[in-house]
Design a protein around this motif. Sequence first.
Motif, mmCIF file in Angstrom:
data_model
loop_
_atom_site.group_PDB
_atom_site.id
_atom_site.type_symbol
_atom_site.label_atom_id
_atom_site.label_comp_id
_atom_site.label_asym_id
_atom_site.label_seq_id
_atom_site.Cartn_x
_atom_site.Cartn_y
_atom_site.Cartn_z
ATOM 1 N N ASP A 1 56.404 -0.606 -4.222
ATOM 2 C CA ASP A 1 56.682 0.809 -4.487
ATOM 3 C C ASP A 1 58.136 1.159 -4.172
ATOM 4 O O ASP A 1 58.732 2.015 -4.852
ATOM 5 N N LEU A 2 58.693 0.530 -3.153
ATOM 6 C CA LEU A 2 60.096 0.780 -2.808
ATOM 7 C C LEU A 2 61.029 0.159 -3.840
ATOM 8 O O LEU A 2 62.067 0.738 -4.178
ATOM 9 N N ASP A 3 60.678 -1.017 -4.339
ATOM 10 C CA ASP A 3 61.484 -1.668 -5.379
ATOM 11 C C ASP A 3 61.580 -0.791 -6.626
ATOM 12 O O ASP A 3 62.599 -0.778 -7.318
ATOM 13 N N ALA A 4 60.522 -0.051 -6.915
ATOM 14 C CA ALA A 4 60.498 0.812 -8.095
ATOM 15 C C ALA A 4 61.512 1.952 -7.986
ATOM 16 O O ALA A 4 61.914 2.536 -9.001
ATOM 17 N N LEU A 5 61.944 2.256 -6.762
ATOM 18 C CA LEU A 5 62.883 3.358 -6.545
ATOM 19 C C LEU A 5 64.342 2.947 -6.734
ATOM 20 O O LEU A 5 65.201 3.801 -6.919
ATOM 21 N N MET A 6 64.620 1.636 -6.665
ATOM 22 C CA MET A 6 66.009 1.172 -6.703
ATOM 23 C C MET A 6 66.363 0.570 -8.053
ATOM 24 O O MET A 6 65.575 -0.162 -8.656
ATOM 25 N N ASP A 7 67.563 0.881 -8.523
ATOM 26 C CA ASP A 7 68.021 0.363 -9.814
ATOM 27 C C ASP A 7 68.062 -1.163 -9.818
ATOM 28 O O ASP A 7 67.753 -1.799 -10.826
ATOM 29 N N ARG A 8 68.437 -1.743 -8.681
ATOM 30 C CA ARG A 8 68.596 -3.196 -8.578
ATOM 31 C C ARG A 8 67.272 -3.932 -8.700
ATOM 32 O O ARG A 8 67.233 -5.083 -9.154
ATOM 33 N N THR A 9 66.185 -3.291 -8.320
ATOM 34 C CA THR A 9 64.901 -3.996 -8.226
ATOM 35 C C THR A 9 63.781 -3.413 -9.089
ATOM 36 O O THR A 9 62.691 -3.971 -9.120
ATOM 37 N N LYS A 10 64.040 -2.337 -9.788
ATOM 38 C CA LYS A 10 62.953 -1.665 -10.512
ATOM 39 C C LYS A 10 62.381 -2.490 -11.656
ATOM 40 O O LYS A 10 61.259 -2.224 -12.112
#
Length: 298
Positions: free
Chosen positions: A74-83
């Motif tokens: 869920d946190l990865d979905a918030l970041m451009d680098r990891t979404k």
Amino acid sequence: MSVSNSKSIPNQSLIGTFTEITKFRLSVSVVFSSVAGYLLGADSIDFFVLFLLCVGGYCMVGASNVYNQIIEKDLDALMDRTKNRPLPAGQMTVRSAFILAIVLTVLGIAVLYSINPITAMFGAISIFMYVSLYTPLKTKTPLSVFVGAFPGAIPFMLGWVAVTGEFGIEPGTLFMIQFFWQFPHFWAIGWFLYDDYKKAGFFMLPNGKRDKGTAIQVILYTIWTVLISLIPVLGITGKLYLTPLSASLIGVLGVGLLYYAIRLYKEKTSVAAKQLMLASVSYITLLQIIYVADKFLR
């Protein structure tokens, strides 16, 4: 391993998904460190054991990365680098990822155990610390980088342990080199990705800010990294020895790394931080090559 079709990216292959969720480039760089450690500790090269180390090492690092992405989906979905990673992008289900992580863990430990038990033990410790300590601490305290430096420093010395079956001053020195190196490396990443990390609530910088205090700590840990890298030239680290010529080459690399650390202190920009990150990658890679070349060419 099943792949969800509901949100999958067109033409996304199973191999592509696998390499993405196990962080192929990172895992290969870690395996490279282990191979360097093996070559440093070996009196004669057993290519089958070296193969097992590569397979077991990749499985262990890959498993850690999969567990990490499950926890941070869920946190990865918030970041451009990891979404666009497989889980937040819907290319793989959490269930499939968890099964993959378990398979990689069991396979990795089994393969490393076939080399010797202590190698498997350190591999298991690495997974445990990365997944159970480092990952949850990233959203709570900047000390996560300190905790994460322990599993991150294991690969370089793991190769030595794999060939000797014991832990001593030599693998301990290799561990310390990679341990201290990680601070300027990851703080540089934390600096130029600060805004993206902030979206997910990750605390990666020692002061929590891109300020003078953080930059000073980057310089201090850079100096420690270079000094520890040169200790083997003194002849006090057992069978791990470095000739004055190779020590001079590493000293030059160290001056270059320190230059970029000081540049970050002066400029305090994302560009300077990214340059330091790239310099740190070059430093540890070339250091390992020099160490190995020094042993076989002297």
